[in-house]
Design an enzyme around this catalytic site. Structure first.
Site, mmCIF file in Angstrom:
data_model
loop_
_atom_site.group_PDB
_atom_site.id
_atom_site.type_symbol
_atom_site.label_atom_id
_atom_site.label_comp_id
_atom_site.label_asym_id
_atom_site.label_seq_id
_atom_site.Cartn_x
_atom_site.Cartn_y
_atom_site.Cartn_z
ATOM 1 N N ARG A 24 0.807 -1.225 0.000
ATOM 2 C CA ARG A 24 0.000 0.000 0.000
ATOM 3 C C ARG A 24 0.840 1.275 0.000
ATOM 4 N NH1 ARG A 24 -4.160 -0.153 4.543
ATOM 5 N NH2 ARG A 24 -4.716 1.901 3.744
ATOM 6 N N LYS A 31 9.259 -0.934 4.487
ATOM 7 C CA LYS A 31 8.302 -0.038 5.158
ATOM 8 C C LYS A 31 8.888 0.693 6.363
ATOM 9 C CE LYS A 31 4.436 -1.636 7.318
ATOM 10 N NZ LYS A 31 2.992 -1.819 7.490
ATOM 11 N N THR A 91 2.395 -11.666 11.007
ATOM 12 C CA THR A 91 3.037 -11.236 12.263
ATOM 13 C C THR A 91 3.335 -12.421 13.185
ATOM 14 O OG1 THR A 91 0.797 -10.709 13.042
ATOM 15 C CG2 THR A 91 2.150 -8.873 12.300
ATOM 16 N N GLY A 149 -6.731 -3.820 13.870
ATOM 17 C CA GLY A 149 -7.463 -4.955 14.444
ATOM 18 C C GLY A 149 -8.412 -4.474 15.538
ATOM 19 N N GLU A 163 -9.071 -9.108 13.044
ATOM 20 C CA GLU A 163 -8.511 -8.216 12.022
ATOM 21 C C GLU A 163 -9.633 -7.573 11.220
ATOM 22 O OE1 GLU A 163 -5.160 -7.382 11.762
ATOM 23 O OE2 GLU A 163 -5.555 -8.287 13.698
ATOM 24 N N ASN A 235 0.373 2.027 7.593
ATOM 25 C CA ASN A 235 0.081 1.057 6.529
ATOM 26 C C ASN A 235 -0.064 1.749 5.175
ATOM 27 O OD1 ASN A 235 0.125 -1.036 8.334
ATOM 28 N ND2 ASN A 235 -2.084 -1.144 8.575
ATOM 29 N N TYR A 374 28.402 36.549 -1.843
ATOM 30 C CA TYR A 374 28.795 35.158 -1.635
ATOM 31 C C TYR A 374 30.102 35.135 -0.866
ATOM 32 C CZ TYR A 374 30.679 30.518 -2.229
ATOM 33 O OH TYR A 374 31.220 29.294 -1.959
ATOM 34 N N ALA A 388 27.425 45.410 -1.007
ATOM 35 C CA ALA A 388 26.479 44.659 -1.829
ATOM 36 C C ALA A 388 27.200 44.044 -3.023
ATOM 37 C CB ALA A 388 25.374 45.585 -2.312
ATOM 38 N N TYR A 395 37.016 29.244 -6.108
ATOM 39 C CA TYR A 395 37.239 28.032 -6.907
ATOM 40 C C TYR A 395 37.787 28.398 -8.274
ATOM 41 C CZ TYR A 395 36.075 23.453 -8.933
ATOM 42 O OH TYR A 395 36.128 22.223 -9.530
HETATM 43 C C1 UD1 Z 1 -1.264 -5.533 12.885
HETATM 44 C C2 UD1 Z 1 -2.220 -6.360 13.749
HETATM 45 C C3 UD1 Z 1 -3.442 -5.500 14.048
HETATM 46 C C4 UD1 Z 1 -3.026 -4.222 14.734
HETATM 47 C C5 UD1 Z 1 -1.955 -3.483 13.939
HETATM 48 C C6 UD1 Z 1 -1.384 -2.358 14.762
HETATM 49 C C7 UD1 Z 1 -1.863 -8.671 13.061
HETATM 50 C C8 UD1 Z 1 -2.383 -9.804 12.267
HETATM 51 N N1 UD1 Z 1 -2.587 -7.550 13.030
HETATM 52 O O1 UD1 Z 1 -1.979 -5.285 11.678
HETATM 53 O O2 UD1 Z 1 -4.338 -6.226 14.882
HETATM 54 O O3 UD1 Z 1 -4.157 -3.393 14.920
HETATM 55 O O4 UD1 Z 1 -0.879 -4.349 13.569
HETATM 56 O O5 UD1 Z 1 -0.524 -1.551 14.013
HETATM 57 O O6 UD1 Z 1 -0.882 -8.818 13.727
HETATM 58 N N2 UD1 Z 1 5.617 -7.896 9.854
HETATM 59 C C9 UD1 Z 1 6.685 -8.757 9.762
HETATM 60 N N3 UD1 Z 1 6.519 -9.918 9.047
HETATM 61 C C10 UD1 Z 1 5.346 -10.263 8.463
HETATM 62 C C11 UD1 Z 1 4.262 -9.353 8.568
HETATM 63 C C12 UD1 Z 1 4.431 -8.187 9.282
HETATM 64 O O7 UD1 Z 1 7.740 -8.517 10.305
HETATM 65 O O8 UD1 Z 1 5.282 -11.321 7.853
HETATM 66 C C13 UD1 Z 1 5.822 -6.619 10.564
HETATM 67 C C14 UD1 Z 1 5.626 -5.437 9.650
HETATM 68 O O9 UD1 Z 1 6.870 -4.979 9.124
HETATM 69 C C15 UD1 Z 1 4.992 -4.395 10.567
HETATM 70 C C16 UD1 Z 1 4.355 -5.216 11.691
HETATM 71 O O10 UD1 Z 1 4.852 -6.526 11.588
HETATM 72 O O11 UD1 Z 1 5.975 -3.521 11.082
HETATM 73 C C17 UD1 Z 1 2.826 -5.249 11.585
HETATM 74 O O12 UD1 Z 1 2.468 -5.848 10.352
HETATM 75 P P1 UD1 Z 1 1.339 -5.246 9.407
HETATM 76 O O13 UD1 Z 1 1.235 -6.112 8.220
HETATM 77 O O14 UD1 Z 1 1.533 -3.818 9.204
HETATM 78 O O15 UD1 Z 1 0.064 -5.517 10.322
HETATM 79 P P2 UD1 Z 1 -1.291 -4.684 10.352
HETATM 80 O O16 UD1 Z 1 -2.145 -5.101 9.216
HETATM 81 O O17 UD1 Z 1 -1.040 -3.250 10.512
HETATM 82 CA CA CA Z 2 0.756 -1.983 10.417
#
Ligand code: UD1
Ligand code: CA
Length: 459
Positions: A24, A31, A91, A149, A163, A235, A374, A388, A395
Site C-alpha cells: 500500500r 516499510k 506477524t 485490528g 482483524e 500502513n 557570496y 552589496a 574556486y
Molecule cells: C497488525 C495487527 C493489528 C493491529 C496493527 C497495529 C496482526 C495480524 N494484526 O496489523 O491487529 O491493529 O498491527 O498496528 O498482527 N511484519 C513482519 N513480518 C510479516 C508481517 C508483518 O515482520 O510477515 C511486521 C511489519 O513490518 C509491521 C508489523 O509486523 O511492522 C505489523 O504488520 P502489518 O502487516 O503492518 O500488520 P497490520 O495489518 O497493521
Molecule cells: Ca501496520
C-alpha cells in the site's frame, strides 16, 4: 515470583516486527525505513525498548533486510540482535522466527516496527500488567479505527482480536483497536503460535490469532492507552502523514510547556530532539530539523528552514532564510532570504542580509554583509563591512582557496575577491574592483578600469 519492578528494570526481551515492504505504500524502500520525526519508523520503536532496558532487542527483518540493518547499525548502539524472516507470512510467523534467540524464560515485549509513537511508559505498563497475569496488549479507542485490528474485551481482560479484513459489521463497529504492542510470556507464546493457521482473509499467520487463543485460557490484560495516538501505525502514505503530524505536534507541545511561544502550532515542523530556549518566538511555517538548537530570546520568522544548526541567544532569523549546518552566536540577524551553508560561523552580533550566501566561512563579531553577497572559504575579521554584490572567488576550476579579510576592513560594493587573497585590517577596496593581489592594512585598493567620459558625436 518476579515482581513488576524487576521486570521493568531490564530483564524483558524485546522483539520488534519489522520485515518487508508494504504494497500500500507503493515504495521501493522497506516499510519501517520510512522516516518520521527525522528518523526511520523502526528506530523509534527500538529506542522505546532500549529506554525500558530491554535485552536482547531482536529486530525481525525480511525483504530489504540489508538496508534496514545498515541504517540501524550505523545510527545505533550495536545492541540489536537481527532475526531473518525470509518470507513475510504474517506477524505470527515473524515472531516465531525469534524463537531461537529467545532461549531464556520470561516476558518479551513484542512490538510493531511500523507503530513508532509508542512511549516507554506504555511498555513498562505492558510488562507490569503481563506480570500480574499471563500477557498483555496495548489498546486504544479511536474514532476512526480504519484497518487496525478490533478488540473485544471484558473490562481490562482481552476476549479476542479480530482483524479488520476478517471482521463482520458488528465487529468493525468496535472502536477499541489493537495498537500492535504486547508483553507475552516466552516460551508459552511460541506454543500458541504453533497452533495458528493461515485460514483468514489475508492468508497470513496472525500473531493476533495466537494471542486471542491464549486469552481463552489465560488472563491477557488490555492496557488502555491514555493517548490514543500511540496506537497509530503506518500502513499507507496517509498514515505516514498522520503519524508525522503527531510527532511535530508532540515536539511543539514540549516547547510550549518549556516556555517557547509558538504562534501557530499547526504549521510549525520540529524534529524530536530540537531544543529552543525560553522566550523565543516561532512564527508560522517554521521548520527546525535534525540536531538543531535555538537559544533563548530568539525570533524565528515565517518560512525559515533550519537544519543541524546551533543558534545562541537573541538571534533573529528573518523570513525565508535557510540555515544548514551553521553556527550562529548571540544577537546575530539573518535574512530575510539569507542562506547559511555548512560551516558557516557567525560570531556575536554579525548580520547577514538578503540574498547573502555563506559557506565554510567565519564572520567575526559585528561583521555586516547586508545584501547580495557570496562568502565561501573565508574568514572575515571583527567589524568588517562587506558591500552589496561582493563575491569571494574561491574556486579556480581545480581547487578551493581561502579569502582572509581583516578586522574593520571595508570591501566596496561589487568587489570580486580572487582567492587566495588577503585584505588587511582596516583596508578599503573601491567599488567594482577585481582584487587579485593582497591588500596591506589601512590601504585603499582600486582594481578597475578608470572611467572615461567621451563627448558624443553631434547627432
Ligand atoms: C497488525 C495487527 C493489528 C493491529 C496493527 C497495529 C496482526 C495480524 N494484526 O496489523 O491487529 O491493529 O498491527 O498496528 O498482527 N511484519 C513482519 N513480518 C510479516 C508481517 C508483518 O515482520 O510477515 C511486521 C511489519 O513490518 C509491521 C508489523 O509486523 O511492522 C505489523 O504488520 P502489518 O502487516 O503492518 O500488520 P497490520 O495489518 O497493521
Ligand atoms: Ca501496520
Amino acid at each position: 515470583m518476579t515482581t513488576a519492578t524487576e521486570l521493568t528494570s531490564g530483564n524483558a526481551a524485546a522483539v520488534v516486527l519489522a520485515a518487508g515492504h508494504s504494497k500500500r505504500l507503493r515504495s521501493e524502500q522497506p516499510k519501517v525505513l520510512h522516516g518520521v520525526g527525522g528518523r526511520p519508523l523502526v528506530s523509534w520503536v527500538v529506542q522505546a525498548a532500549r529506554e525500558v532496558g530491554c535485552a536482547p532487542i531482536c529486530v525481525v527483518v525480511g525483504s530489504g533486510a540489508d538496508q534496514v540493518r545498515s541504517v540501524l547499525d550505523s545510527a545505533g548502539a550495536g545492541d540489536i540482535v537481527w532475526v531473518e524472516q525470509p518470507e513475510q507470512r504474517g506477524t505470527g510467523h515473524a515472531l516465531s522466527m525469534a524463537r531461537g534467540v529467545l532461549r531464556s524464560e520470561g516476558l518479551a515485549l513484542v512490538l510493531s516496527g511500523d507503530a513508532p509513537l509508542v512511549r516507554p511508559g506504555t511498555l513498562s505498563a505492558l510488562l507490569e500488567a503481563a506480570a500480574a497475569g499471563w500477557g498483555s496488549l496495548a489498546v486504544a479507542d479511536l474514532p476512526e479505527p480504519g484497518s487496525l485490528g478490533r478488540v473485544a474485551r471484558e473490562g481490562d481482560r482481552l476476549v479476542r482480536i479480530v482483524e479488520a479484513a476478517d471482521a463482520d459489521e458488528d465487529t468493525l463497529a468496535l472502536r477499541t483497536v489493537n495498537a500492535g504492542h504486547y508483553a507475552l510470556p516466552v516460551p508459552e507464546i511460541f506454543e500458541w503460535l504453533e497452533k495458528v493457521d493461515a485460514s483468514n482473509a489475508r492468508g497470513e499467520f496472525y500473531l493476533t490469532e495466537a494471542v486471542s487463543a491464549a486469552a481463552r485460557e489465560h488472563p491477557v490484560a488490555a492496557v488502555r492507552l491514555e493517548d490514543a495516538s500511540e496506537a497509530l501505525g503506518v500502513n499507507s502514505r496517509a498514515d505516514l502523514a498522520a503519524v508525522q503530524r503527531v510527532f511535530y505536534r508532540r515536539a511543539v507541545d514540549g516547547l510550549l510547556a518549556a516556555g517557547v511561544t509558538v504562534l501557530d502550532p499547526e504549521t510549525v515542523w520540529i524534529d524530536a530532539g530540537v531544543t529552543v530556549g525560553v522566550d523565543s518566538v516561532l512564527h508560522p511555517n517554521v521548520t527546525l530539523l535534525g540536531a538543531s538548537s535555538v537559544g533563548s530570546g530568539c525570533t524565528v520568522h515565517s518560512g525559515a528552514w533550519i537544519r543541524d544548526s546551533v543558534l545562541d541567544d537573541g538571534v533573529e532569523v528573518l523570513p525565508y532564510s535557510v540555515l544548514d549546518g551553521a553556527r550562529v552566536a548571540s544577537d546575530c540577524t539573518i535574512g530575510p532570504f539569507a542562506r547559511l551553508r555548512p560551516e558557516a560561523v557567525l560570531e556575536d552580533g554579525a548580520k547577514v542580509g538578503n540574498f547573502v550566501e555563506v559557506k565554510k566561512a567565519t564572520l567575526g563579531p559585528g561583521v555586516k554583509a547586508s545584501h547580495l553577497a557570496y562568502l565561501g572559504d573565508a574568514s572575515v575579521g571583527a567589524g568588517a563591512n562587506i558591500g552589496a554584490g561582493v563575491i569571494t572567488c574561491n574556486y579556480d576550476g581545480k581547487k578551493k582557496s581561502r579569502t582572509v579579510i581583516g578586522e574593520g576592513a571595508f570591501v566596496g560594493s561589487d568587489c570580486i575577491l580572487v582567492a587566495p587573497v588577503e585584505i588587511g585590517a582596516g583596508a578599503y577596496t573601491g567599488a567594482g574592483s577585481v582584487i587579485t593581489k593582497d591588500v596591506p592594512e589601512e590601504t585603499l585598493a582600486v582594481g578597475r578600469a578608470r572611467q572615461k567620459n567621451i563627448k558624443r558625436r553631434p547627432r
